[in-house]
Design an enzyme around this catalytic site. Structure first.
Site, PDB file in Angstrom:
ATOM      1  CG  HIS A   1      -2.054   0.924   1.158  1.00 23.20           C
ATOM      2  ND1 HIS A   1      -1.949   2.253   1.496  1.00 23.20           N
ATOM      3  CD2 HIS A   1      -3.340   0.734   0.778  1.00 23.20           C
ATOM      4  CE1 HIS A   1      -3.119   2.846   1.331  1.00 23.20           C
ATOM      5  NE2 HIS A   1      -3.978   1.946   0.885  1.00 23.20           N
ATOM      6  CG  HIS A   2       1.642   5.301  -2.564  1.00 18.98           C
ATOM      7  ND1 HIS A   2       2.824   5.757  -2.014  1.00 18.98           N
ATOM      8  CD2 HIS A   2       1.629   5.787  -3.847  1.00 18.98           C
ATOM      9  CE1 HIS A   2       3.481   6.474  -2.894  1.00 18.98           C
ATOM     10  NE2 HIS A   2       2.789   6.502  -4.020  1.00 18.98           N
ATOM     11  CB  SER A   3      -0.408   4.307   3.658  1.00 20.65           C
ATOM     12  OG  SER A   3      -0.690   2.934   3.853  1.00 20.65           O
TER      13      SER A   3
END
Length: 978
Positions: free
Chosen positions: A653-655
């Site tokens: 996930h980009h987070s």
């Protein structure tokens, strides 16, 4: 396919054609074995009591999503009865209409949620065990239903069934149209689907089984040689008599009758009255413990008699082992009565904290010294169990459900380690109590008790002497394995014995993990990305990397590499915990253990094993949403490529991190040689963390209140300093204000890019390109630009060609690209970038002129990045965590959807790398599509530029043609090198 009518089958009971559950299972065990035998199960009314569509209808009614006219038509058809294919099609179309405009992922999530919340409670346990019997026989089990996959798939997954045949739903670019996607599986349609499936999978229908409850499924049942009528309606029961099919009826899970209500009330009153009487009589002795034991005994005896509950116990001799930790698989609220009758006295237990204030039972539990635990607060649960160790040492046994809560299905849930810790610390044995069918007498969420016999087996005591904490996971799984064996091979009691073995070699000294992704909380940018997709699945920000491997790696070594990596990188063992109400800052918390089978996957391509097949498989893998309750990473090994190589995809996930952070990590986890490194660091498994959602919220609120005076002082000091430099202050404030206003203005405005790319559907398509690194650098340098400038100019040129081929205007193309804010001192991992937006000169035919324009804009954007980066956090960042997810989603969606194309260039690795002994020959990065039409990402690897192309399937009608156009754009830049 039809078969001759067999003679009427009888059971040992002598009733023609009437079979019990035991008869059905015995027939499966005695019949032909292997995958060539099919077991086809209807779903509604056969595996569940009722209809799954009812759960969806109730949801849509509560959400006011059903038009009154459609509701009236559905009621009329229901009252008249579904008797023809036309009736069924009309009812199905009305049911699907409410799904129009909703994404496929959203409907799948809705199906999962409704299954857990309601449909799972209506599963017939008898049917569940019948499915298990077919699976043990190695049969090919198929759920064959006229319902849709959103209704059936969650149940199939829960039951471990790999194949479903369902009525199709039309999906276009990931969005449901509200119409069927093909022929419905009803009457002959279902029979035809079974015959086609059998032909494709080599199923011998003459030896196969089929189960259904409705007369409309007579054609379906006649396709096999072993048809069974389960809970049949009147017409199917008549057909079963005609064809000689066995009939079996399971206990109804419908509404309780008056007798059941009266019996339940009497049973509850008997429990409470018996406990009260026992306490009163026991008080004469002056011993509270004796009073509790007598009260418990009377509660179990009187309550069970009045409720009509009997126990069939095997292995009762093991109950004499006291003190002990008694484990039981939690199936029903009835378990309290069962355990009181079974154990009689000399024990206390563990219950969820909500029961502490339950009228009657709350007082009874408190008098019995039951430990009340908060299932969502690990720290409180551990603290509540601490007195249990002393009680065990004092001779008082403990009863606890290792699953922690009742299972949504008859499946045995994962075991928690608390009970095992307590037993080990107290030095007492564990005694497993296996409950088979309590859920049939009082199922999940039921309020009444049905009379009947509960079957139990008590396994032999398991000594805990000599156990070590580091081996606890092994013991937990071994004990859980004995539960599974007992349930699968009932009434076998099993050995109940755990063998403890010493490690074969000394354990290496622990090493520290990588200092990567160490921040305990998300920053504002990560919070925005995390929250936005929760409100709008189209804004999902899964980032992925496809590596081509030569040769195919050894699977066991690859899995072991991931286990090692999860110890090297603490973030790989952390999940996100949202504060209560999803307000505040999401926090990373280490999980107790990690199931690698949920994260490391493996598939094989069908011949011919082309690159396009590989990209399609990786695209589906990359686009699938994450389980937001687990660590946010997954990998996929794709075998079967025509050249003997393999594809290996990693997604996160980009987070978790931006592109540069990901490359930092891959360089440190991948090896420079194919051989195993015996001297690599071996960090220990990180200790699990603890976090309460309410505690996070209150802590963050309290922290904000405490820091307010300090923040005010800092701002005051900054104001005084600013007054001393009025010119600089005014200039900087103007720049920050312009940046903030520009940001909000972009959020408020609609797309302003290319009309050809304006439509966005959310579907993904992957493609790749390669170009020599030195050549692209040389071409860009010849025009006075960098590698990144050359890439941007090539992309703009490629889209110019694409627009010209479609006869579209070439005056508008909005290109977004990230600007890294990382400094040398920044910690590795996480996200440190801002975005820039470029009104690209798409009409410019000269690649050198495009590079010059790009270069000028990029230099200006980088110079302004610090002002923008300061302005946004100062103005918006403190508020992002406190905005509701829909508001964050609206802002994020506006910002990203105004881009036609997003382009990113990641400096990669200049030398070859290996994983699990295989050489990585290419690394293709793929970014997400958070509302834009295309995401193009370049990463350099071993002197090659590997370019991953992700396009929106609705915005880009010809993705292969676009890839050719982008190749031509790259060639234009390469030609500049001279």
């Amino acid at each position: 396919m039809s078969h001759p009518r067999p003679p009427a089958e009888e059971t040992h009971s002598g009733r023609p054609g009437v079979w019990s559950e035991a008869d059905l299972i015995a027939d499966v065990e005695a019949g032909p074995q292997g995958p060539q035998v099919g077991a086809f199960f209807d779903f509604d009314g056969t595996l569940i009591d009722g209809y799954s569509l009812s759960a969806f209808a109730r949801h849509h009614l509560r959400s006011l999503q059903v038009a009154p006219a459609d509701l009236g038509r559905m009621l009329l058809i229901g009252l008249r009865g579904v008797t023809t294919e036309e009736d069924f099609e009309r009812l199905t179309v009305l049911g699907m209409r409410v799904w129009a405009g909703r994404s496929e992922d959203e409907l799948a999530e809705l199906g999962e949620r409704l299954f857990v919340q309601g449909i799972s409670a209506s599963l017939y346990p008898e049917a569940w065990r019948l499915v298990e019997a077919h699976r043990r026989a190695g049969h090919t089990v198929v759920l064959s239903s006229s319902a849709t996959r959103f209704q059936v798939e969650p149940a199939a997954r829960a039951m471990g069934v790999e194949h479903i045949l369902v009525s199709p739903v039309e999906i276009v670019n990931g969005i449901a149209t509200g119409r069927p996607g093909g022929p419905l599986l009803w009457r002959e349609g279902k029979a035809q689907a079974v015959r086609e499936f059998a032909g494709e999978h080599g199923i011998d229908l003459a030896q196969s089984y089929a189960y259904s409850n409705g007369h409309e499924d007579v054609p379906f049942l006649r396709t096999v040689g072993r048809a069974r009528a389960l809970n049949p309606d009147r017409d199917l029961e008549a057909a079963a008599r005609h064809y000689g099919w066995p009939v079996t009826r399971f206990r109804s899970r419908g509404r309780a009758g008056l007798v059941d209500v009266v019996r339940t009330a009497a049973g509850v009153a008997g429990m409470l009255g018996g406990f009260t009487a026992g306490m009163a009589l026991g008080a004469v002795t002056g011993s509270r413990r004796e009073a509790v034991d007598l009260g418990t005994t009377l509660a179990g005896e009187i309550g069970s008699v009045l409720a009509g509950v009997r126990l069939d116990v095997r292995g009762a001799e093991h109950l004499a082992t006291r003190p002990a930790v008694f484990l039981f698989n939690h199936q029903s609220q009835l378990d309290v009565l069962i355990l009181a009758k079974l154990l009689r006295g000399g024990f206390t237990g563990v219950a969820k904290k909500e029961l502490a204030n339950t009228p009657g039972f709350g007082l009874m539990f408190r008098l019995a010294d039951v430990a009340f635990v908060d299932r969502h607060d690990t720290a409180q649960a551990r603290k509540a169990l601490e007195p249990a160790v002393q009680r065990l040492r004092d001779g008082i046994s403990l009863v606890i459900a290792p699953e922690g809560t009742r299972s949504a299905t008859p499946a045995l849930g994962p075991f928690k380690k608390g009970a095992f810790h307590v037993a080990m610390q107290a030095g007492v044995p564990i005694v497993p109590i296996v409950i088979r069918n309590a859920g049939e007498l009082m199922w999940r969420n039921a309020t009444t008790i049905h009379a009947g016999t509960v079957q139990l087996v008590v396994l032999a005591p398991i000594p805990t002497a000599g156990w070590e904490a580091e081996d606890l996971d092994k013991y937990v799984e071994e004990v859980r394995g004995e539960y599974l064996a007992a349930l699968a091979n009932w009434p076998g009691a099993g050995s109940g014995r755990v063998t403890v073995t010493a490690p074969a070699s000394p354990v290496a000294a622990p090493a520290p993990p990588l200092d990567w992704g160490s921040s305990p909380q998300m920053n504002p940018l990560e919070t925005a990305m995390w929250r936005a997709e929760s409100a709008n699945p189209r804004l999902r920000v899964n980032v992925s990397l496809l590596e081509l491997l030569d040769p195919v790696p050894d699977w066991d070594r690859l899995v072991a590499a991931h286990e090692w990596a999860s110890r090297m990188v603490p973030r790989m063992r952390q999940r996100v915990v949202e504060p209560a109400l999803a307000l505040g800052t999401p926090t990373w918390v280490t999980v107790g253990d990690i199931d690698l089978s949920r994260h490391v996957h493996r598939v094989r391509l069908a011949p011919p094993g082309s690159m396009s097949q590989l990209l399609d498989a990786v695209r589906d893998f990359a686009a699938a949403p994450f389980d937001r309750d687990r660590p946010l990473w997954e990998t996929l090994l794709v075998e079967g490529l025509a050249d003997g190589r393999a594809g290996y995809a990693v997604k996160s996930h980009h987070s978790v991190t931006d592109g540069l952070g990901a490359i930092q990590l891959m360089m440190r986890l991948h090896s420079g040689t194919p051989e195993h490194d015996p001297d690599r660091p071996e960090p220990p498994v990180p200790a699990p963390g603890e976090a309460s959602r309410v505690g996070l919220l209150t802590g963050q609120v309290a922290g904000a209140v405490r820091s307010a005076p300090v923040t005010a002082l800092r701002q005051g000091a900054g104001l005084l300093g600013a007054l001393a430099r009025p010119v600089d202050t005014v200039s900087r404030a103007g720049g920050q204000a312009a940046a903030a206003v520009g940001l909000l203005g972009q959020a408020a405005s609609g797309p302003a890019g290319s009309p050809l790319l304006a439509r966005r559907g959310g579907g993904w398509h992957f493609n790749v390109l390669d170009v020599p690194l030195a050549d692209l650098k040389a071409g860009a340098k010849a025009a006075g630009g960098s590698l990144n400038d050359g890439l941007l100019a090539a992309v703009i040129g490629g889209f110019r060609r694409y627009h010209e081929r479609y006869g579209a205007r070439t005056d508008r193309l909005t290109v977004g690209f990230p600007i890294s804010l990382r400094t040398q001192d920044d910690p590795q991992g996480g996200n440190r970038f801002t975005g820039a937006r470029f009104a690209a000169p798409m009409a410019e035919p000269d690649p050198a002129a495009r590079i010059a324009a790009v270069r000028q804009f990029v230099l200006t954007a980088r110079a302004a990045a610090s002002a923008t980066a300061d302005a946004v956090p100062a103005a918006l960042a403190p508020a992002l965590g406190w905005l509701p997810a829909p508001a964050v989603s609206a802002i994020s969606g506006r910002l990203t959807s105004t881009n036609d194309v997003q382009v990113s260039s990641i400096p990669g690795v200049p030398y070859p790398l290996y994983i699990a002994g295989s050489q990585i020959t290419r690394m293709y990065p793929f970014g997400p599509l958070p509302g834009c039409a295309a995401m193009i990402t370049l990463m350099s690897y071993d002197h090659e530029c590997c370019i991953g192309i992700n396009t929106d399937t609705l915005a880009v009608a010809d993705p292969e043609g676009l890839a050719d156009d982008l190749r031509a754009g790259l060639d234009e830049v390469l030609a500049l090198r001279g």
